[in-house]
Design an enzyme around this catalytic site. Sequence first.
Site, PDB file in Angstrom:
ATOM      1  N   CYS A 130       0.830  -1.208   0.000  1.00 19.44           N
ATOM      2  CA  CYS A 130       0.000   0.000   0.000  1.00 19.44           C
ATOM      3  C   CYS A 130       0.869   1.266   0.000  1.00 19.44           C
ATOM      4  CB  CYS A 130      -0.921  -0.026   1.225  1.00 19.44           C
ATOM      5  SG  CYS A 130      -1.974   1.419   1.350  1.00 19.44           S
TER       6      CYS A 130
ATOM      7  N   CYS B 182      -0.455   4.148   2.118  1.00 19.99           N
ATOM      8  CA  CYS B 182      -0.232   3.921   3.557  1.00 19.99           C
ATOM      9  C   CYS B 182       1.233   4.139   3.934  1.00 19.99           C
ATOM     10  CB  CYS B 182      -0.608   2.488   3.943  1.00 19.99           C
ATOM     11  SG  CYS B 182      -2.125   1.898   3.224  1.00 19.99           S
ATOM     12  N   ASP B 183       2.148   3.590   3.152  1.00 16.96           N
ATOM     13  CA  ASP B 183       3.539   3.471   3.595  1.00 16.96           C
ATOM     14  C   ASP B 183       4.535   4.306   2.805  1.00 16.96           C
ATOM     15  OD1 ASP B 183       2.638   1.650   5.470  1.00 16.96           O
ATOM     16  OD2 ASP B 183       2.976  -0.070   4.166  1.00 16.96           O
TER      17      ASP B 183
HETATM   18  C1  LIG Z   1      -0.163  -3.718   5.631  1.00 17.78           C
HETATM   19  C2  LIG Z   1      -1.305  -2.756   5.422  1.00 17.78           C
HETATM   20  C3  LIG Z   1      -1.144  -1.440   5.785  1.00 17.78           C
HETATM   21  C4  LIG Z   1      -2.211  -0.528   5.626  1.00 17.78           C
HETATM   22  N1  LIG Z   1      -2.010   0.751   6.026  1.00 17.78           N
HETATM   23  C5  LIG Z   1      -3.035   1.634   5.907  1.00 17.78           C
HETATM   24  C6  LIG Z   1      -2.872   2.993   6.328  1.00 17.78           C
HETATM   25  O1  LIG Z   1      -1.805   3.396   6.808  1.00 17.78           O
HETATM   26  N2  LIG Z   1      -3.924   3.834   6.165  1.00 17.78           N
HETATM   27  C7  LIG Z   1      -5.108   3.426   5.600  1.00 17.78           C
HETATM   28  O2  LIG Z   1      -6.037   4.230   5.516  1.00 17.78           O
HETATM   29  N3  LIG Z   1      -5.282   2.156   5.180  1.00 17.78           N
HETATM   30  C8  LIG Z   1      -4.282   1.258   5.323  1.00 17.78           C
HETATM   31  N4  LIG Z   1      -4.444  -0.016   4.874  1.00 17.78           N
HETATM   32  C9  LIG Z   1      -5.717  -0.392   4.236  1.00 17.78           C
HETATM   33  C10 LIG Z   1      -6.809  -0.559   5.304  1.00 17.78           C
HETATM   34  O3  LIG Z   1      -6.338  -1.368   6.359  1.00 17.78           O
HETATM   35  C11 LIG Z   1      -8.062  -1.161   4.677  1.00 17.78           C
HETATM   36  O4  LIG Z   1      -8.509  -0.314   3.635  1.00 17.78           O
HETATM   37  C12 LIG Z   1      -9.172  -1.331   5.707  1.00 17.78           C
HETATM   38  O5  LIG Z   1      -8.769  -2.169   6.762  1.00 17.78           O
HETATM   39  C13 LIG Z   1     -10.420  -1.925   5.055  1.00 17.78           C
HETATM   40  O6  LIG Z   1     -11.366  -2.154   6.046  1.00 17.78           O
HETATM   41  P1  LIG Z   1     -12.529  -3.240   5.869  1.00 17.78           P
HETATM   42  O7  LIG Z   1     -13.259  -3.230   7.164  1.00 17.78           O
HETATM   43  O8  LIG Z   1     -13.262  -2.983   4.615  1.00 17.78           O
HETATM   44  O9  LIG Z   1     -11.795  -4.628   5.627  1.00 17.78           O
HETATM   45  P2  LIG Z   1     -10.758  -5.450   6.541  1.00 17.78           P
HETATM   46  O10 LIG Z   1      -9.942  -4.558   7.383  1.00 17.78           O
HETATM   47  O11 LIG Z   1     -10.060  -6.341   5.566  1.00 17.78           O
HETATM   48  O12 LIG Z   1     -11.694  -6.332   7.493  1.00 17.78           O
HETATM   49  C14 LIG Z   1     -12.450  -7.391   6.974  1.00 17.78           C
HETATM   50  C15 LIG Z   1     -12.726  -8.367   8.113  1.00 17.78           C
HETATM   51  O13 LIG Z   1     -13.643  -9.353   7.663  1.00 17.78           O
HETATM   52  C16 LIG Z   1     -13.260 -10.617   8.181  1.00 17.78           C
HETATM   53  N5  LIG Z   1     -13.773 -11.669   7.296  1.00 17.78           N
HETATM   54  C17 LIG Z   1     -13.446 -11.889   5.999  1.00 17.78           C
HETATM   55  N6  LIG Z   1     -14.136 -12.949   5.521  1.00 17.78           N
HETATM   56  C18 LIG Z   1     -14.922 -13.401   6.543  1.00 17.78           C
HETATM   57  C19 LIG Z   1     -15.855 -14.485   6.668  1.00 17.78           C
HETATM   58  N7  LIG Z   1     -16.140 -15.297   5.631  1.00 17.78           N
HETATM   59  N8  LIG Z   1     -16.460 -14.668   7.867  1.00 17.78           N
HETATM   60  C20 LIG Z   1     -16.191 -13.853   8.924  1.00 17.78           C
HETATM   61  N9  LIG Z   1     -15.318 -12.813   8.857  1.00 17.78           N
HETATM   62  C21 LIG Z   1     -14.693 -12.586   7.684  1.00 17.78           C
HETATM   63  C22 LIG Z   1     -11.743 -10.561   8.170  1.00 17.78           C
HETATM   64  O14 LIG Z   1     -11.193 -11.496   9.087  1.00 17.78           O
HETATM   65  C23 LIG Z   1     -11.484  -9.116   8.566  1.00 17.78           C
HETATM   66  O15 LIG Z   1     -11.352  -8.975   9.971  1.00 17.78           O
HETATM   67  C24 LIG Z   1      -3.421  -0.962   5.052  1.00 17.78           C
HETATM   68  C25 LIG Z   1      -3.585  -2.300   4.678  1.00 17.78           C
HETATM   69  C26 LIG Z   1      -2.552  -3.197   4.872  1.00 17.78           C
HETATM   70  C27 LIG Z   1      -2.735  -4.646   4.481  1.00 17.78           C
END
Ligand SMILES: Cc1cc2nc3c(=O)[nH]c(=O)nc-3n(C[C@H](O)[C@H](O)[C@H](O)COP(=O)(O)OP(=O)(O)OC[C@H]3O[C@@H](n4cnc5c(N)ncnc54)[C@H](O)[C@@H]3O)c2cc1C
Length: 306
Positions: free
Chosen positions: A130, A133-134
Amino acid sequence: MFDVIVIGAGPAGMTAALYASRSNLSVLLLERGAPGGQLNNTAEVENYPGFDRIMGPDLADKMFRPLEKFGAKHAYGIVNELKDLGDYKEIVTDSEVYQGKTVIIATGCEHRHLGVKGETEFAGRGVSYCAVCDGAFFRSKKLLVIGGGDSAVEEALFLTQFASEVVVVHRRDELRAQKVIQERAFANPKISFMWDSFVEEIIGNQMMMTGAKIRNVKTDECHEETADGMFIYVGLDPLTEAFKNTGITNEDGWILTDELMRTNIPGVYAVGDVREKHLRQITTAVGDGSIAGQQVFNYLEEQKDK
Ligand SMILES: Cc1cc2nc3c(=O)[nH]c(=O)nc-3n(C[C@H](O)[C@H](O)[C@H](O)COP(=O)(O)OP(=O)(O)OC[C@H]3O[C@@H](n4cnc5c(N)ncnc54)[C@H](O)[C@@H]3O)c2cc1C
Protein backbone atom coordinates in the site's frame (compact mmCIF):
# COMPACT_ATOMS: atom_id res chain seq x y z
CA MET A 1 -33.61 -12.67 15.04
CA PHE A 2 -31.21 -9.70 14.89
CA ASP A 3 -32.10 -6.40 13.22
CA VAL A 4 -28.65 -6.38 11.62
CA ILE A 5 -25.92 -8.96 11.12
CA VAL A 6 -22.57 -7.42 10.22
CA ILE A 7 -20.07 -9.83 8.65
CA GLY A 8 -16.44 -8.82 9.26
CA ALA A 9 -15.04 -6.71 12.10
CA GLY A 10 -12.59 -4.52 10.21
CA PRO A 11 -12.96 -0.71 10.29
CA ALA A 12 -15.96 -0.84 7.92
CA GLY A 13 -17.86 -3.52 9.85
CA MET A 14 -17.08 -2.03 13.27
CA THR A 15 -18.31 1.40 12.13
CA ALA A 16 -21.49 -0.09 10.63
CA ALA A 17 -22.11 -1.91 13.93
CA LEU A 18 -21.50 1.33 15.87
CA TYR A 19 -23.99 3.35 13.84
CA ALA A 20 -26.63 0.61 13.83
CA SER A 21 -26.35 -0.08 17.57
CA ARG A 22 -26.50 3.66 18.37
CA SER A 23 -29.80 3.67 16.45
CA ASN A 24 -31.00 1.17 19.03
CA LEU A 25 -31.02 -1.78 16.62
CA SER A 26 -30.01 -5.26 17.77
CA VAL A 27 -26.67 -5.97 16.11
CA LEU A 28 -24.57 -9.11 15.73
CA LEU A 29 -20.99 -8.63 14.52
CA LEU A 30 -19.51 -11.85 13.13
CA GLU A 31 -15.74 -12.21 12.69
CA ARG A 32 -13.52 -15.16 11.79
CA GLY A 33 -10.46 -13.76 13.61
CA ALA A 34 -9.48 -10.94 15.93
CA PRO A 35 -11.53 -7.74 15.52
CA GLY A 36 -9.62 -5.13 13.53
CA GLY A 37 -9.23 -6.71 10.10
CA GLN A 38 -6.25 -5.41 8.16
CA LEU A 39 -5.51 -2.95 10.99
CA ASN A 40 -4.08 -5.89 12.89
CA ASN A 41 -1.37 -6.24 10.21
CA THR A 42 -0.59 -2.52 10.03
CA ALA A 43 2.30 -1.18 12.03
CA GLU A 44 1.72 2.57 11.89
CA VAL A 45 -1.17 4.57 10.50
CA GLU A 46 -0.35 8.18 9.67
CA ASN A 47 -3.34 9.16 7.57
CA TYR A 48 -6.31 8.60 9.86
CA PRO A 49 -7.63 12.02 10.91
CA GLY A 50 -7.37 12.81 14.60
CA PHE A 51 -4.18 10.85 15.18
CA ASP A 52 -0.67 12.06 14.24
CA ARG A 53 0.39 8.45 14.23
CA ILE A 54 -1.20 5.35 15.71
CA MET A 55 -0.41 1.64 15.68
CA GLY A 56 -2.96 -0.36 13.66
CA PRO A 57 -3.94 -2.73 16.51
CA ASP A 58 -4.40 0.27 18.87
CA LEU A 59 -6.78 1.92 16.40
CA ALA A 60 -8.64 -1.40 16.05
CA ASP A 61 -9.02 -1.57 19.82
CA LYS A 62 -10.35 2.01 19.95
CA MET A 63 -12.92 1.18 17.28
CA PHE A 64 -14.00 -2.08 18.90
CA ARG A 65 -14.34 -1.01 22.56
CA PRO A 66 -17.40 1.29 22.27
CA LEU A 67 -19.48 -1.37 20.51
CA GLU A 68 -20.27 -3.28 23.67
CA LYS A 69 -21.38 -0.08 25.38
CA PHE A 70 -24.05 0.40 22.74
CA GLY A 71 -25.17 -3.22 22.99
CA ALA A 72 -23.71 -4.74 19.81
CA LYS A 73 -23.03 -8.46 20.21
CA HIS A 74 -19.84 -9.99 18.87
CA ALA A 75 -19.41 -13.65 17.93
CA TYR A 76 -16.70 -15.74 16.35
CA GLY A 77 -17.65 -17.40 13.07
CA ILE A 78 -16.47 -18.08 9.55
CA VAL A 79 -19.38 -17.13 7.31
CA ASN A 80 -19.90 -19.64 4.51
CA GLU A 81 -23.26 -18.66 3.08
CA LEU A 82 -25.91 -15.94 2.93
CA LYS A 83 -29.48 -17.04 2.19
CA ASP A 84 -32.00 -14.42 1.11
CA LEU A 85 -35.36 -15.52 2.53
CA GLY A 86 -37.17 -12.29 1.64
CA ASP A 87 -38.16 -10.55 4.88
CA TYR A 88 -35.15 -11.98 6.62
CA LYS A 89 -31.72 -13.44 5.77
CA GLU A 90 -29.91 -16.48 7.09
CA ILE A 91 -26.19 -16.41 7.71
CA VAL A 92 -24.54 -19.81 7.84
CA THR A 93 -21.21 -20.05 9.65
CA ASP A 94 -19.00 -23.05 10.25
CA SER A 95 -20.85 -23.75 13.51
CA GLU A 96 -24.14 -21.77 13.66
CA VAL A 97 -27.00 -20.39 11.61
CA TYR A 98 -28.07 -16.83 12.44
CA GLN A 99 -31.11 -14.89 11.27
CA GLY A 100 -31.16 -11.17 10.56
CA LYS A 101 -33.63 -8.73 9.07
CA THR A 102 -30.72 -7.04 7.31
CA VAL A 103 -27.09 -7.92 6.58
CA ILE A 104 -24.03 -5.71 6.13
CA ILE A 105 -21.12 -7.45 4.40
CA ALA A 106 -17.71 -6.06 5.43
CA THR A 107 -15.36 -8.94 4.66
CA GLY A 108 -12.59 -6.89 3.00
CA CYS A 109 -10.02 -8.17 0.56
CA GLU A 110 -6.58 -9.74 0.45
CA HIS A 111 -3.50 -8.57 -1.41
CA ARG A 112 -2.11 -11.24 -3.67
CA HIS A 113 1.37 -12.22 -2.60
CA LEU A 114 4.39 -13.08 -4.71
CA GLY A 115 4.95 -16.21 -2.65
CA VAL A 116 8.73 -15.81 -2.69
CA LYS A 117 11.34 -16.30 0.01
CA GLY A 118 11.70 -13.20 2.22
CA GLU A 119 8.24 -11.78 1.49
CA THR A 120 6.71 -12.69 4.85
CA GLU A 121 9.95 -12.03 6.71
CA PHE A 122 10.28 -8.46 5.40
CA ALA A 123 6.57 -7.51 5.33
CA GLY A 124 6.38 -4.18 7.20
CA ARG A 125 10.20 -4.02 7.11
CA GLY A 126 10.51 -2.72 3.58
CA VAL A 127 7.87 -4.84 1.86
CA SER A 128 4.46 -3.17 1.51
CA TYR A 129 1.25 -3.57 -0.44
CA CYS A 130 0.00 0.00 0.00
CA ALA A 131 1.80 3.10 -1.31
CA VAL A 132 -0.78 5.52 0.14
CA CYS A 133 -0.23 3.92 3.56
CA ASP A 134 3.54 3.47 3.60
CA GLY A 135 5.03 5.64 0.83
CA ALA A 136 5.90 8.52 3.16
CA PHE A 137 8.20 6.23 5.17
CA PHE A 138 10.52 6.02 2.13
CA ARG A 139 11.68 9.62 1.59
CA SER A 140 14.79 9.80 -0.64
CA LYS A 141 14.95 6.00 -0.86
CA LYS A 142 15.19 3.62 -3.79
CA LEU A 143 12.07 1.51 -4.29
CA LEU A 144 11.01 -1.45 -6.39
CA VAL A 145 7.40 -1.68 -7.57
CA ILE A 146 6.29 -5.12 -8.70
CA GLY A 147 3.57 -5.44 -11.35
CA GLY A 148 2.50 -3.88 -14.63
CA GLY A 149 -1.21 -3.10 -14.27
CA ASP A 150 -2.99 0.16 -13.42
CA SER A 151 -2.36 -0.14 -9.67
CA ALA A 152 1.35 -0.84 -10.02
CA VAL A 153 1.99 2.06 -12.38
CA GLU A 154 -0.28 4.53 -10.55
CA GLU A 155 1.39 3.67 -7.26
CA ALA A 156 4.86 3.95 -8.82
CA LEU A 157 3.92 7.49 -9.89
CA PHE A 158 2.59 8.24 -6.42
CA LEU A 159 5.80 6.97 -4.82
CA THR A 160 7.98 9.37 -6.85
CA GLN A 161 6.78 12.13 -4.48
CA PHE A 162 8.92 10.54 -1.79
CA ALA A 163 11.44 8.17 -3.33
CA SER A 164 14.68 9.15 -5.04
CA GLU A 165 14.20 6.34 -7.58
CA VAL A 166 11.44 3.88 -8.45
CA VAL A 167 12.14 0.76 -10.53
CA VAL A 168 9.08 -1.03 -11.92
CA VAL A 169 9.74 -4.75 -12.25
CA HIS A 170 7.39 -6.47 -14.70
CA ARG A 171 7.42 -10.00 -16.03
CA ARG A 172 6.36 -8.95 -19.53
CA ASP A 173 7.90 -6.57 -22.07
CA GLU A 174 4.99 -4.13 -21.97
CA LEU A 175 2.67 -2.72 -19.33
CA ARG A 176 -1.00 -3.64 -18.94
CA ALA A 177 -1.86 -0.24 -17.41
CA GLN A 178 -4.00 2.28 -19.30
CA LYS A 179 -2.05 4.16 -21.98
CA VAL A 180 -2.44 7.57 -20.32
CA ILE A 181 -0.96 6.25 -17.05
CA GLN A 182 1.85 4.50 -18.96
CA GLU A 183 2.76 7.74 -20.73
CA ARG A 184 2.94 9.59 -17.43
CA ALA A 185 5.22 6.91 -16.03
CA PHE A 186 7.50 6.85 -19.10
CA ALA A 187 7.85 10.65 -18.86
CA ASN A 188 8.74 10.62 -15.16
CA PRO A 189 12.54 10.86 -14.72
CA LYS A 190 12.44 9.04 -11.37
CA ILE A 191 10.83 5.90 -12.86
CA SER A 192 12.73 3.20 -14.75
CA PHE A 193 11.58 -0.24 -15.92
CA MET A 194 13.02 -3.70 -15.59
CA TRP A 195 11.22 -5.72 -18.28
CA ASP A 196 10.74 -9.50 -18.58
CA SER A 197 11.72 -9.88 -14.97
CA PHE A 198 10.37 -11.35 -11.76
CA VAL A 199 11.40 -11.35 -8.12
CA GLU A 200 12.90 -14.63 -7.06
CA GLU A 201 13.81 -13.71 -3.48
CA ILE A 202 13.71 -10.68 -1.19
CA ILE A 203 16.91 -10.21 0.74
CA GLY A 204 17.92 -8.13 3.74
CA ASN A 205 19.56 -7.91 7.12
CA GLN A 206 18.09 -8.39 10.59
CA MET A 207 16.36 -4.99 10.42
CA MET A 208 15.15 -4.32 6.88
CA MET A 209 15.09 -5.62 3.34
CA THR A 210 18.09 -4.46 1.35
CA GLY A 211 17.22 -5.69 -2.13
CA ALA A 212 15.95 -8.55 -4.25
CA LYS A 213 17.18 -11.33 -6.49
CA ILE A 214 15.60 -10.68 -9.87
CA ARG A 215 15.51 -13.14 -12.75
CA ASN A 216 15.04 -12.33 -16.42
CA VAL A 217 12.51 -14.70 -18.01
CA LYS A 218 14.13 -14.47 -21.46
CA THR A 219 17.85 -14.78 -20.62
CA ASP A 220 17.34 -16.71 -17.33
CA GLU A 221 20.01 -14.46 -15.78
CA CYS A 222 19.59 -13.57 -12.11
CA HIS A 223 21.05 -10.48 -10.45
CA GLU A 224 20.80 -8.75 -7.07
CA GLU A 225 19.14 -5.34 -7.16
CA THR A 226 19.64 -3.18 -4.09
CA ALA A 227 16.55 -1.32 -2.81
CA ASP A 228 15.23 0.13 0.45
CA GLY A 229 11.66 -0.96 -0.13
CA MET A 230 9.37 -2.98 -2.35
CA PHE A 231 5.71 -2.30 -3.16
CA ILE A 232 3.88 -5.35 -4.51
CA TYR A 233 0.89 -4.85 -6.84
CA VAL A 234 0.14 -8.19 -8.40
CA GLY A 235 -3.58 -8.05 -7.62
CA LEU A 236 -6.24 -7.94 -4.92
CA ASP A 237 -8.80 -10.62 -4.17
CA PRO A 238 -12.16 -9.76 -2.57
CA LEU A 239 -13.24 -12.09 0.24
CA THR A 240 -16.63 -12.92 -1.26
CA GLU A 241 -16.55 -16.69 -1.69
CA ALA A 242 -19.53 -16.99 0.71
CA PHE A 243 -21.66 -14.67 -1.47
CA LYS A 244 -20.74 -15.83 -4.94
CA ASN A 245 -24.13 -17.45 -5.56
CA THR A 246 -26.17 -14.42 -4.52
CA GLY A 247 -25.68 -12.35 -7.68
CA ILE A 248 -24.35 -9.30 -5.82
CA THR A 249 -20.77 -9.46 -7.12
CA ASN A 250 -19.24 -8.51 -10.45
CA GLU A 251 -17.25 -11.01 -12.51
CA ASP A 252 -14.11 -10.38 -10.46
CA GLY A 253 -15.93 -11.01 -7.18
CA TRP A 254 -16.23 -7.41 -5.93
CA ILE A 255 -19.63 -6.47 -4.48
CA LEU A 256 -21.52 -3.77 -6.39
CA THR A 257 -23.43 -1.18 -4.38
CA ASP A 258 -25.03 2.19 -4.90
CA GLU A 259 -23.91 5.24 -2.91
CA LEU A 260 -26.13 4.16 0.00
CA MET A 261 -24.18 0.87 0.14
CA ARG A 262 -27.21 -1.12 -1.04
CA THR A 263 -26.58 -4.28 -3.06
CA ASN A 264 -29.20 -5.54 -5.48
CA ILE A 265 -30.78 -7.65 -2.69
CA PRO A 266 -33.12 -5.51 -0.53
CA GLY A 267 -31.81 -5.45 3.04
CA VAL A 268 -28.28 -6.55 2.09
CA TYR A 269 -25.51 -3.91 2.16
CA ALA A 270 -21.77 -4.02 1.53
CA VAL A 271 -19.09 -1.71 2.92
CA GLY A 272 -15.34 -1.16 2.87
CA ASP A 273 -12.69 -2.89 0.79
CA VAL A 274 -15.03 -5.65 -0.37
CA ARG A 275 -16.91 -3.16 -2.57
CA GLU A 276 -16.03 -2.26 -6.14
CA LYS A 277 -14.39 1.11 -5.42
CA HIS A 278 -11.35 3.27 -6.16
CA LEU A 279 -9.69 4.02 -2.82
CA ARG A 280 -9.39 1.23 -0.26
CA GLN A 281 -8.43 2.94 2.98
CA ILE A 282 -9.51 3.12 6.60
CA THR A 283 -11.18 6.48 6.05
CA THR A 284 -13.25 5.21 3.12
CA ALA A 285 -14.10 2.00 5.01
CA VAL A 286 -15.47 3.88 8.02
CA GLY A 287 -17.32 6.26 5.69
CA ASP A 288 -19.05 3.31 4.02
CA GLY A 289 -19.77 1.72 7.40
CA SER A 290 -21.47 4.82 8.76
CA ILE A 291 -23.69 5.13 5.69
CA ALA A 292 -24.82 1.49 5.82
CA GLY A 293 -25.25 1.54 9.61
CA GLN A 294 -27.65 4.44 9.20
CA GLN A 295 -29.34 3.02 6.10
CA VAL A 296 -30.39 -0.23 7.81
CA PHE A 297 -32.33 1.86 10.31
CA ASN A 298 -34.15 3.68 7.49
CA TYR A 299 -34.82 0.39 5.67
CA LEU A 300 -36.31 -1.26 8.78
CA GLU A 301 -38.52 1.78 9.41
CA GLU A 302 -39.79 1.59 5.82
CA GLN A 303 -40.51 -2.14 6.22
CA LYS A 304 -42.68 -1.38 9.27
CA ASP A 305 -44.86 0.91 7.14
CA LYS A 306 -45.50 -1.81 4.55
C1 LIG B 1 -0.16 -3.72 5.63
C2 LIG B 1 -1.31 -2.76 5.42
C3 LIG B 1 -1.14 -1.44 5.79
C4 LIG B 1 -2.21 -0.53 5.63
N1 LIG B 1 -2.01 0.75 6.03
C5 LIG B 1 -3.03 1.63 5.91
C6 LIG B 1 -2.87 2.99 6.33
O1 LIG B 1 -1.80 3.40 6.81
N2 LIG B 1 -3.92 3.83 6.16
C7 LIG B 1 -5.11 3.43 5.60
O2 LIG B 1 -6.04 4.23 5.52
N3 LIG B 1 -5.28 2.16 5.18
C8 LIG B 1 -4.28 1.26 5.32
N4 LIG B 1 -4.44 -0.02 4.87
C9 LIG B 1 -5.72 -0.39 4.24
C10 LIG B 1 -6.81 -0.56 5.30
O3 LIG B 1 -6.34 -1.37 6.36
C11 LIG B 1 -8.06 -1.16 4.68
O4 LIG B 1 -8.51 -0.31 3.64
C12 LIG B 1 -9.17 -1.33 5.71
O5 LIG B 1 -8.77 -2.17 6.76
C13 LIG B 1 -10.42 -1.92 5.06
O6 LIG B 1 -11.37 -2.15 6.05
P1 LIG B 1 -12.53 -3.24 5.87
O7 LIG B 1 -13.26 -3.23 7.16
O8 LIG B 1 -13.26 -2.98 4.61
O9 LIG B 1 -11.80 -4.63 5.63
P2 LIG B 1 -10.76 -5.45 6.54
O10 LIG B 1 -9.94 -4.56 7.38
O11 LIG B 1 -10.06 -6.34 5.57
O12 LIG B 1 -11.69 -6.33 7.49
C14 LIG B 1 -12.45 -7.39 6.97
C15 LIG B 1 -12.73 -8.37 8.11
O13 LIG B 1 -13.64 -9.35 7.66
C16 LIG B 1 -13.26 -10.62 8.18
N5 LIG B 1 -13.77 -11.67 7.30
C17 LIG B 1 -13.45 -11.89 6.00
N6 LIG B 1 -14.14 -12.95 5.52
C18 LIG B 1 -14.92 -13.40 6.54
C19 LIG B 1 -15.85 -14.48 6.67
N7 LIG B 1 -16.14 -15.30 5.63
N8 LIG B 1 -16.46 -14.67 7.87
C20 LIG B 1 -16.19 -13.85 8.92
N9 LIG B 1 -15.32 -12.81 8.86
C21 LIG B 1 -14.69 -12.59 7.68
C22 LIG B 1 -11.74 -10.56 8.17
O14 LIG B 1 -11.19 -11.50 9.09
C23 LIG B 1 -11.48 -9.12 8.57
O15 LIG B 1 -11.35 -8.97 9.97
C24 LIG B 1 -3.42 -0.96 5.05
C25 LIG B 1 -3.59 -2.30 4.68
C26 LIG B 1 -2.55 -3.20 4.87
C27 LIG B 1 -2.73 -4.65 4.48
